[in-house]
Design an enzyme around this catalytic site. Structure first.
Site, mmCIF file in Angstrom:
data_model
loop_
_atom_site.group_PDB
_atom_site.id
_atom_site.type_symbol
_atom_site.label_atom_id
_atom_site.label_comp_id
_atom_site.label_asym_id
_atom_site.label_seq_id
_atom_site.Cartn_x
_atom_site.Cartn_y
_atom_site.Cartn_z
ATOM 1 N N HIS A 395 0.916 -1.270 0.051
ATOM 2 C CA HIS A 395 0.034 -0.063 -0.053
ATOM 3 C C HIS A 395 0.750 1.321 -0.092
ATOM 4 C CE1 HIS A 395 1.148 0.687 4.022
ATOM 5 N NE2 HIS A 395 0.195 1.569 4.309
ATOM 6 N N GLY A 398 6.051 2.273 3.039
ATOM 7 C CA GLY A 398 6.413 1.585 4.176
ATOM 8 C C GLY A 398 7.289 2.266 5.035
#
Lengths: 471, 136
Positions: A395, A398
């Protein structure tokens, strides 16, 4: 020490075999470099997840995984609907924090000419930062939003039919009952529809810098050299309060002692409390879809003022923090499962009927933002991800370093220098941006390589930031 | 009390330990650490609010106490400056808190939630220590 138990299964996959009270093994998709960077406690959190009742197949970690609270950020788990559990701490506080990408036909050269004004206007138009609410809506309207999500925006002319189709779950997840949302949560939401929030939330103006897959890019409506807008935010205080409320209620009912981590408190999916949380969480999911839609509406209006003939189309809107029921093939039969994605993106491959018809031949767009000054990537979902990770992908880049580290190690000068070098303008505090700079994140290209090589997506395009507003 | 709180390393979030010579003081220190996370510089003392919070143990009491400030921030635009009075009886808190309108302060940090992750409230020798991870 959890990491030393991890075995390398292939070049891009590590496994901690099932042992003791683990119900399933742990699997993580990492390069060796990324493996070395991940904290040992993060693996401990994946092991804790593997102990939850009713978990199926694997406790999964994405390529951008890092330490969270209870459930790691970049963690995915699937649960049997009969024996499984649901957990507010696992879904997280920022329910349906997610990202959407708006593509335009505005040539980047045209945008650069006016970017200072446009960015400034964006900051003035979209409320951001602490306590800065937007329009204050009535409880009745907000309750309607909790049920209808982006459909409310459509009914009130803030969205097109296509916008809804290009949003995960069509911008409205069914089964949301506002009666399951506390008054406290509602009160926090009243002034927050159409607001960005603060922290790592952002609006990025980006250019389509490189195309890796012409055919798919065309299907997604991405053209090299044009302007895109990426919006990252979630369900704001309303969602945070829903999570807090149900963490408390579940503890009161079941006691904190039996959970592998106090933050991983859970209730059976089929229990009364489990159902109530699921319904309240769906309300927050709908609020977040509508929130991003309202922000995008304002940006569209703003761009129209500068470029009256421009076209804008929503490529896709995806949730990062969510629990939801999805169909997956398990033991060769298709079954409804509860999927928890915490800091992970759904990445369905071709033919899934959950994705818009126009994308069904190629697979869904997967939007993976980089940090403030590094590129974002658009991937396309794969069939293989459905086998490996319950159709989940990374997503973001990080986080690699804490906010404390960032303030101790970096200064405003460095941030200004890197932005100047990369020709990116910023709206927001340089001091706050220290926490969000590329130095505090993992190398996004390394994360993308690991993701793609593991088979959790294929590269379609690379987007480069040119003007950034942080919350 | 020399140092009321310290911040510790945590990759994604903010972790602090707060100190006090009694339970009231460690709760007060925790609230100040939360305030510091949100806004580093002083907040003016313009408004007073009375709060009442309950819990089942010291951890859940601390969780609920700190969460009250996040609620006040979003729902009532109130940013904490200091705790004027705090009384803890069993697992119940009554407090009077002082602060100002949040919108008077630029570039404050968002704290999404209080978490139970690594949380403890303990008596170590003659002082109380609380540890909290904030989701930011």
């Amino acid at each position: 020490m959890y990491k030393e138990k991890a075995k390398k299964i292939d070049k891009w996959m590590y496994e901690i075999p099932k042992e003791g009270d683990m119900n399933v093994p742990v699997r993580v998709f990492l390069s060796e470099k990324l493996f070395n960077e991940v904290e040992d406690e993060t693996f401990g959190q994946l092991v804790n997840v593997s102990k939850l009742p009713g978990i199926l197949k694997y406790s999964v970690g994405m390529s951008d995984i890092h330490l969270g609270y209870g459930f790691p950020i970049g963690g995915v788990a699937a649960f049997d609907l009969e024996k499984g559990i649901i957990s507010p701490g696992a879904t997280g506080f920022d329910i349906n924090c997610g990202v959407r990408l708006l593509a335009t036909n505005i040539p980047i050269k045209e945008f650069i000419k006016k970017r200072k004004e446009i960015l400034h206007d964006t900051k003035r138009t979209i409320p951001s930062g602490l306590g800065r609410g937007g329009k204050r809506y009535s409880k009745e309207i907000i309750k309607e939003v909790l049920v209808k999500g982006s459909e409310w925006a459509f009914e009130n002319k803030f969205a097109t039919k296509e916008d809804l189709e290009h949003t995960e779950e069509n911008g409205k997840i069914n089964g949301a009952n506002p009666e399951d949302v506390s008054d406290r949560a509602l009160s926090r939401g009243l002034p927050q529809l159409g607001t960005l929030g603060a922290g790592n939330h952002f609006i990025d103006f980006q250019v389509v810098d490189e195309i890796f897959d012409e055919k798919t890019a065309k299907v997604f409506g991405l053209e090299k050299g044009t302007l895109c807008v990426m919006i990252h935010c979630g369900s704001r205080g309303l969602g945070h309060q829903v999570a807090s409320d149900y963490i408390r209620l579940i503890e009161e009912k079941y006691g904190a002692e039996k959970f592998p981590d106090r933050e991983l408190g859970y209730a059976p999916i089929k229990s009364e409390l489990g159902k109530k949380y699921f319904s309240a969480m769906k309300c927050a999911v709908n609020f977040a879809f509508c929130n991003r839609q309202m922000i995008m509406y304002e940006i569209r209006e703003l761009l129209k003022r500068y470029y009256p003939n421009s076209k804008t189309n929503l490529v896709y809107d995806l949730a990062h923090n969510i629990s939801k029921i999805e169909k997956h093939t398990f033991n060769k039969t298709e079954k409804d499962l509860l999927i928890i994605r915490k800091g992970a993106t759904r990445c369905f491959g071709p033919e899934r009927k959950e994705i818009p018809v126009v994308y069904r031949k190629v697979g869904q767009p997967v939007i993976i933002p980089g940090s403030m000054s590094t590129p974002s990537f658009i991937l396309v979902g794969t069939k293989k991800a459905e086998e490996l990770s319950f159709a989940s992908s990374a997503h973001g880049a990080g986080r690699a370093h804490s906010r404390t580290w960032s303030h101790k190690t970096l200064d405003v000068k460095q941030i200004k220098a890197i932005l100047a070098k990369k020709d990116i303008i910023l709206e927001g505090s340089f001091k706050a941006s220290i926490e969000e700079s590329e130095f505090s994140y993992k190398d996004v290209e390394e994360v993308i390589d690991a993701t793609v090589n593991a088979g959790l997506g294929k590269k379609v395009a690379k987007l480069r930031p040119v003007a950034v507003m942080i919350g | 009390m020399k140092q009321r709180f310290i911040f510790l390393e945590h990759t994604a979030d903010v972790k602090f330990q707060a100190f006090g010579k009694n339970i009231e003081e460690v709760f007060e220190s925790s609230a100040l650490a939360l305030k510091e996370t949100i806004y580093k510089k002083p907040i003016q003392e313009k408004e007073e609010k009375e709060i009442e919070v309950k819990g089942q143990d010291f951890e859940s009491l601390l969780y609920n106490f700190l969460e009250e400030f996040l609620y006040l921030l979003d729902a009532e635009n109130f940013l904490l400056s200091k705790i004027k009075k705090i009384k803890i009886d069993k697992f119940k808190i009554k407090a009077i808190v002082i602060g100002d309108k949040a919108t008077n302060y630029e570039f404050a940090n968002d704290v999404k939630a209080i978490t139970y992750s690594e949380m403890f409230v303990k008596k170590i020798k003659d002082k109380y220590v609380a540890q909290v991870v904030l989701d930011v």
